[in-house]
Scaffold this active site. Structure first.
Site, short mmCIF file in Angstrom:
data_model
loop_
_atom_site.label_atom_id
_atom_site.label_comp_id
_atom_site.label_asym_id
_atom_site.label_seq_id
_atom_site.Cartn_x
_atom_site.Cartn_y
_atom_site.Cartn_z
N THR A 1 0.91 -1.14 0.00
CA THR A 1 0.00 0.00 0.00
C THR A 1 0.95 1.18 0.00
O THR A 1 2.15 1.00 0.05
CB THR A 1 -0.88 -0.08 1.27
OG1 THR A 1 -1.77 -1.20 1.15
CG2 THR A 1 -1.71 1.15 1.53
N ASP B 1 -9.66 -8.35 0.46
CA ASP B 1 -9.81 -7.72 1.78
C ASP B 1 -11.16 -8.02 2.41
O ASP B 1 -11.38 -7.76 3.59
CB ASP B 1 -9.62 -6.19 1.68
CG ASP B 1 -8.18 -5.79 1.97
OD1 ASP B 1 -7.37 -6.66 2.33
OD2 ASP B 1 -7.86 -4.60 1.84
N1 GLY Z 1 -5.46 -3.38 1.29
C1 GLY Z 1 -4.90 -2.80 2.43
C2 GLY Z 1 -5.91 -2.18 3.33
O1 GLY Z 1 -6.88 -1.65 2.84
O2 GLY Z 1 -5.79 -2.21 4.51
#
Ligand code: GLY
Length: 573
Positions: free
Chosen positions: A385, A427
């Site tokens: 990220t 996620d």
């Molecule tokens: N994909 C990382 C987050 O949204 O925490």
């Protein structure tokens, strides 16, 4: 009148080219083939910290042109989509937390959402097996991208035209830039995946290995950015770009439709705020767990004299580990997209509840995770990220975390449009009770539903002192994000550490399940041994997070520090 029209027609190519030249001058100050990088700057007028030196430089050029921190944050994100394609993106999503010069606190949610054709069990095959291969790679892994809508929603607080803010990204994509050694390594490591998950070979595929200094030109991406420059958000969510996305979906059994794209809207949200030792902490609420976890963890340590325990003391690490464990157990049970699931935010952040939560805490012994909450495990994310922190002299402070989820997301590049599609669907909790790629599972709160946003850990954060910006901070790192922001703030607010030490010193992470304490290499041996004696399972690992921070010094100057765990860079003027 006729003469004026004729003159305008005659002059228009010249006027257009003047305009283009003017736009191009945005990056004239930067040589994308030979650039420096700093880990720390002290600046008077404004500062930007991000994962890539070119992106941070773009942000500062925008500030120098008269843009504010919002302008700079938009331009930096767009530049990251070009120079840092592992996580910078237009095919993913993110969150912005800001404090504006008029004192207003804002947060914008541009998290991806599940396509309309998504179903709760879409990653479960006929034998009942959870197909994490499909939720993590290729076309079906993609949520409806939110970034472009987020950038335009943020733009209401900016000063410069969007066309100017996107021009540096267009130039970097069209004319190219010299890649860093880290990028060369990363591109080389994904060559096979790129061939597997793409039918139109993207610019990142190369016959011979990439090396530092190679030029990366992304013509398709430049054209997509130009469509956005010309048509606004519709240049992405409608017309040619949308058609290219849907055509790519058809080639690879993806389900994002033209309707999903047209209907995507970023959402302004109420920031998650709380007070800690007289500071106001401003974070992101649902669908990110980040702000609420921060509130829980900081309130659970407050009043226990952690400042006297000292940095990396056994007592402090043990206390911080136990509050992390408790907060993450709540994440698993209660947190998800509050538009679709009733998340008891107030209860979870209340003093009464958190006091109760700490009743089982013992300062000489690990509390087994089975005693905190049985059965349900959290869902974990890949750690790719990216975060950027921006501040300006007008009093605007902007904290943005944005992601494709895994490094290079789904590894699918939209054919003809040149950008990576996220793999954010992973996620979600794809099947209750079944571990995902990190050995974790999730529950109902975060189950897949059409139009729902998947739970995030991203924690873009501001600390205000006397209601003025004091710290702008955030990091990538999947589920480790909230614990890293928490530790960085405790390092500064409680242990009075320098900004560099607060970021660079080894960190640790506990996420309830698996019941183990992750520590970075270099973590003090004596502390590890003492914790083992108390019953902790210690797991030594590589670096955790890449924290980008700006602190306002007592003299009003900005101290911007980029993490030394990556190629991150701080710039300012
Ligand atoms: N994909 C990382 C987050 O949204 O925490």
């Amino acid at each position: 009148m006729r003469k004026i029209i004729i003159a305008l027609i005659y002059l228009s190519p010249f006027l257009l080219s003047c305009n283009a030249q003017k736009n191009s001058s945005v990056v004239a100050e930067i040589n994308p083939f030979k650039y420096t990088s700093s880990k720390k700057v002290i600046a008077e007028n404004g500062a930007v910290v991000s994962a890539h030196p070119l992106a941070s430089k773009v942000g500062v050029v925008i500030l120098k042109m008269g843009g504010n921190a919002v302008d700079a944050a938009i331009a930096t994100q767009l530049a990251l989509a070009v120079v840092y394609p592992a996580a910078g993106n237009i095919g993913g999503g993110g969150f912005l937390v800001g404090r504006l010069s008029n004192g207003e606190l804002i947060s914008i949610d541009y998290r991806e959402k599940a396509p309309g054709a998504a179903t709760r069990d879409m990653y479960i095959d006929e034998t009942g097996k959870a197909r994490t291969d499909l939720s993590q790679n290729g076309h079906l892994a993609g949520g409806v991208p939110g970034t472009v809508s987020g950038l335009f929603t943020s733009h209401q607080y900016a000063k410069l035209p969007f066309s100017k803010l996107i021009q540096p990204a267009i130039d970097l994509a069209e004319k190219g830039f010299a890649i860093t050694s880290g990028e060369a390594r990363a591109f080389n490591s994904i060559q096979e995946s790129l061939k597997k998950y793409n039918s139109v070979m993207p610019a990142f595929v190369k016959q011979t290995p990439w090396k530092e200094g190679d030029t990366l030109i992304q013509t398709d991406l430049a054209n997509t950015l130009k469509r956005i420059q010309k048509n606004g958000a519709a240049g992405f969510y409608e017309g040619e770009t949308a058609n290219l996305i849907v055509a790519e979906m058809k080639r690879g059994n993806g389900i994002i439709s033209l309707g999903d794209l047209k209907n995507y809207k970023a959402k302004p949200r109420t920031p998650q705020t709380f007070n800690y030792k007289g500071y106001k902490i401003v974070g992101m609420g649902m669908p990110s767990s980040g702000g609420l976890l921060m509130a829980q963890m900081m309130k659970m340590i407050e009043g226990r004299g952690i400042d006297k325990m000292g940095f990396h003391s056994v007592q402090a690490v043990q206390l911080m580990t136990e509050v992390q464990r408790r907060a993450y157990a709540d994440r698993a049970e209660y947190m998800g997209d509050a538009d679709h699931y009733n998340v008891p935010v107030e209860m979870l952040a209340s003093d009464k509840y958190l006091k109760e939560r700490m009743k089982s805490y013992k300062n000489d012994k690990a509390t087994p995770s089975t005693e905190i909450k049985p059965r349900i495990d959290i869902d974990s994310e890949s750690e790719e990220t990216t975060h950027l922190s921006v501040i300006d002299k007008e009093g605007n402070a902007i904290s943005v975390t944005t992601t494709l989820n895994g490094g290079y997301g789904s590894k699918t590049v939209i054919g003809g449009a040149g950008f990576f599609l996220n793999n954010e669907m992973d996620d979600f909790s794809i099947k209750p009770g079944v571990p995902n790629m990190f050995g974790a599972v999730g529950g109902d709160a975060n189950a897949i539903k059409p139009g729902k946003r998947m739970l995030s850990s991203m924690t873009p954060t501001l600390v205000l002192k006397d209601d003025k910006p004091f710290i702008v901070v955030g990091t990538p790192g999947g589920t480790t994000i909230p614990t890293q922001v928490f530790e960085t703030l405790v390092n500064i607010l409680d242990f009075n550490m320098s900004t560099e030490d607060a970021v660079y010193k080894p960190k640790f992470h506990h996420q309830w399940l698996p019941d183990r304490l992750d520590v970075e290499r270099g973590f003090p041996q004596a502390v590890k041994e003492a914790l083992q004696k108390m019953g902790y399972t210690i797991y030594e690992r590589g670096s955790i997070g890449r924290t980008e921070i700006i602190k306002v010094l007592p003299n009003g100057k900005f101290e911007a520090v980029a993490d030394n765990r990556g190629e991150d860079a701080a710039e300012g003027y």
